[in-house]
Design a protein around this motif. Structure first.
Motif: not given
Length: 216
Positions: A144-150, A179-191
């Motif tokens: 969530f933190a990565l997605c917010a920053a992204g 975009f990289l932070a958002w993509l990593a955060g989205l990957t983590g949320l999905v997992k």
């Protein structure tokens, strides 16, 4: 997020299963599921995701620096450092992106094995350690933190940019990092959500019945 650990094989078809009794099946099932859960949502996997995201961000930062050099260049000779920086950035960014994609594909296979092995039988007491609520929460908060920053980098940064104050290269660089932070955060949320859904549907919601191919 690739890993050197080989994946366990899928469970054998019902007609050729040779477990002598249900206890033997549950022991093998617990060992395999424990390894698969570690591969899917263990703390080390979160560290690997953050590591490759950081490497990709480093590569993009070099690319962004090259863009800024191109904007400030006044002659052909001044472009040379930018070209070098761009080449180094691409050499870092492309492998990191490929390895992230390979890791996502591996996670899909691991999740499929979790469903197959988890569906062999139902063991409420033995399956409790497999739910990993703390690991799921850690994945959720970090992602969530990565997605917010992204999202901030992708939306707020270009929205606040003013002509003559921020260059196009700077805006593109910051948007790329976002975009990289958002993509990593989205990957983590999905997992994290995939693991939670698996625990609820396969471990908690599995029917209690005698598995096929087990004697005794």
């Amino acid at each position: 997020m690739p890993s050197r650990s080989p994946l366990p094989p899928p469970p054998p078809p019902a007609e050729i299963r040779t477990w002598p009794d249900r206890d033997a099946l549950l022991r093998d099932r617990a060992v395999v599921l424990g390894e698969l859960v570690r591969m899917f949502i263990g703390p080390a996997r979160l560290g690997v995701l953050l590591m490759w995201t950081g490497i990709a961000a480093l590569g993009w930062s070099l690319v962004g620096s090259a863009l800024l050099m191109f904007e400030d260049a006044y002659d052909a000779l001044a472009v040379v450092p930018g070209v070098v920086c761009l080449a180094v950035g691409a050499a870092v960014l492309v492998p990191a992106a490929v390895l992230l994609a390979v890791g996502v594909a591996r996670d899909v296979r691991v999740h499929g094995l979790l469903v197959e092995w988890g569906g062999l039988d139902h063991d409420p007491a033995g399956d409790l350690p497999l739910r990993r609520p703390r690991a799921s929460v850690a994945w959720l908060l970090t992602s969530f933190a990565l997605c917010a920053a992204g999202l901030f980098g992708c939306v707020a940064v270009p929205g606040a940019a003013r002509a003559g104050q921020e260059t196009y290269g700077l805006v593109v660089w910051l948007m790329g990092l976002g975009f990289l932070a958002w993509l990593a955060g989205l990957t983590g949320l999905v997992k994290a959500f995939a693991h939670r859904r698996w625990a609820l549907r396969v471990l908690v919601g599995a029917p209690t019945c005698r598995p096929a191919g087990v004697d005794g």
